[in-house]
Design a protein around this motif. Sequence first.
Motif, short mmCIF file in Angstrom:
data_model
loop_
_atom_site.label_atom_id
_atom_site.label_comp_id
_atom_site.label_asym_id
_atom_site.label_seq_id
_atom_site.Cartn_x
_atom_site.Cartn_y
_atom_site.Cartn_z
N ALA C 25 0.77 -1.16 -0.18
CA ALA C 25 0.02 0.19 0.41
C ALA C 25 0.89 1.43 -0.01
O ALA C 25 0.33 2.29 -0.28
N ASP C 30 -2.39 4.53 -4.72
CA ASP C 30 -4.03 4.57 -5.50
C ASP C 30 -3.79 3.35 -6.38
O ASP C 30 -2.46 3.59 -7.76
N LEU C 31 -5.17 2.94 -6.62
CA LEU C 31 -5.48 2.01 -7.91
C LEU C 31 -6.10 2.42 -8.89
O LEU C 31 -6.41 3.71 -8.96
N LEU C 88 -8.30 -5.35 0.47
CA LEU C 88 -7.81 -4.74 -0.29
C LEU C 88 -6.63 -4.42 -1.06
O LEU C 88 -5.81 -4.43 -1.79
N HIS C 89 -5.58 -5.81 -0.25
CA HIS C 89 -4.51 -6.18 -0.74
C HIS C 89 -4.87 -7.11 -1.84
O HIS C 89 -3.81 -6.80 -2.67
N ARG C 92 -5.84 -4.56 -4.57
CA ARG C 92 -4.65 -3.72 -5.00
C ARG C 92 -3.61 -4.57 -5.52
O ARG C 92 -2.95 -4.68 -6.44
#
Lengths: 189, 366, 147
Positions: C25, C30-31, C88-89, C92
């Motif tokens: 992260a 930023d995705l 979220l990981h 990402r």
Amino acid sequence: MNAHALEGGFTEAPVQSARAFREILEAVARPGTIHRVQGARPPAPLSVAAGTALLVLTDPTTHLHLAGRADCPAVREWIAFHIGAPLAVAEEADFALGTWDALQPVSRFRIGQPEYPDRSATLIVDCDRLVNHGPTLTGPGIENATWLNLPETAAFDANRALFPLGFDTLFTAGDQIAALPRSTRVEAT
Amino acid sequence: MYVAVKGGERAIDNAHQWLADERRGTLSVPELTIPQIREQMKLAVNRVMAEGSLYDPDLAALAIKQARGDLIEAVFLIRAYRTTLPRLAATQPIDTGAMAVDRRISATFKDLPGGQILGPTFDYTHRLLDFALMAEGEPAPAAPPTAPAPSAEPEPRVPHVTSFLNRDGLIEAAEPSDAWPPDLTREPMELPADRTLRLQALARGDEGFVLSMAYSTQRGYGRTHAFVGELRIGTVAVAVEIPELGFAVEIGEIELTECETVNQFKGSRTEPPQFTRGYGLVLGQSERKAIAMSLVDRALRWQELGEDFTGAPAQDEEFVLMHCDNIQATGFLEHIKLPHYVDFQAELELVRKLRAEAVAMREAAE
Amino acid sequence: MTQASPLSRKTWMATLAKAAPARLAALFPDLPPHAVLRQPEIGAVMVRGRVGGTGVPFNLGEMTVTRASVRLASGEVGHAWVQGRDKLHALRAAAVDALMQTDRADGLTAQVLRPLEVDARTHREIRAAKAAGTKVDFFTMVRGEDK
């Protein structure tokens, strides 16, 4: 893998699958009643209801038989990505999907064993439409009688005679779904 | 009967509140955090992962906190949680030969490629309570050794000891295969059980039970005489074939304990004289369990090795496999405290009736 | 300046999966704009061992895993299967997997993947150094009569 195959699954799996499962449960508990399910957008020729039923009822341990035009690369890829169900021949299937004609002869499908009547097949029959007209249905889950536009009665009559063995059937059309478990008696009207 | 239900509800709510208070303990004492349990109670976390049969250190730490340190209760929580997870795939078999070893010892060979690495072991401690751990403010940990510059060399493999014995054909081989193993979490276990099913059951079995069964084989219940050929603890990569990609990808790493025991064997009706093997593999660092598992594995192999059944409990597949799961065991054990009021009333009536009959018969005889 | 060899997809997916979520992260906060094909889904995989370390596979126990799939506006599809329960990981990692199939690959390799590889290698080497310190060296004993 075709990018289209990666789309069309549940966007909110816990809620959508619980709702769809409930509708399917109701359909099986009250044979002949027609319910609506949604959430899946499978590739042609699968209906929304058939795709949703697959997402809810099948997983990497359920052997699935695709019959007729349902057995095409787009559908296979969609199932591989969203479900992971292994494909099988009719004789080994836990679930079988196709139009009624494509699923013939239904005598190939597993009907269970005396110690394990549940080790049988569930057919998902994709139709053009579902209406409460046609052969009469009576039996468990039906207060007096109901009617459903079954494709025929002979095969279901023969299946009922095997009770407690036999296969169970879901009928799908568009986003509609109805069920004919092996316990229901059918009579041509 | 409605009155009884309401009274029960209030009692249960109060019991849960008191349980939460007891779990928290004295408020002036700082609350335990999950990272503290995960890092500083690591061997408890390992046990809960192994017997819960779910590798997730944070979840195991949470279960231990919630269960107030009762590890079997924690295993119960993990087993329950695990049923909510969809089974996405089976991994490729892990390669313990490629393990990044923290600890690796052999009781059969002194000098072996890779050497004897003690690791962070209790073995050479004096087992005296260390009251320095009780005092506040432990000394700062030693600075980590400076890492050598990253090299392009791949890490050397630490070969299994049994591969040396294998060369001379002195030890039975474990031939590679890709057979699909049975899974007792999906299908009920049926006896006789395949060795792969026995190993799955033992890996998630209660450490105390497996330890005692192993000890019994050493005391003569079963005729194995075992050496630890190799014990290794370390990290292995876990890889899964991704259906949408068509190839396997490493998705993470897990710590494992592997034990190979080598057993004297004089040959039998069907097998030539050879060393035979026992195998133990456990999630996490769990040395005692891995060694015990390998001894019990060997004892249960008496039939395929053409040995005699001596009646030892550790040779009895039904006895070992049906009683090694501590959740099944405690489930049935503890159920006897649930209301059996009606059953007991029936028993009471029967006893009274039998006594009345006995008294009547005695009087009639007089 | 030497050209680093391009990473294979297997290698970068492994690096992303094994990275500490906070570190990934930080390196890639930023995705990019994307459509989600598979919402991050937490499940389990059955870890298999081999009998005797080399023989028949057996089921050892399960491990939590999270998987996700995304599609970039430009059409590339990224997948991630990562150990643990960090949604979220997984998202990402899938986004980086997709971007590695575009012309951002070289930049990402330098800024995200190489640092992660160095982290992993450093951690391994520190641990290996500690293990090496506990290796029993039978030949360092000096016997009194040799003096």
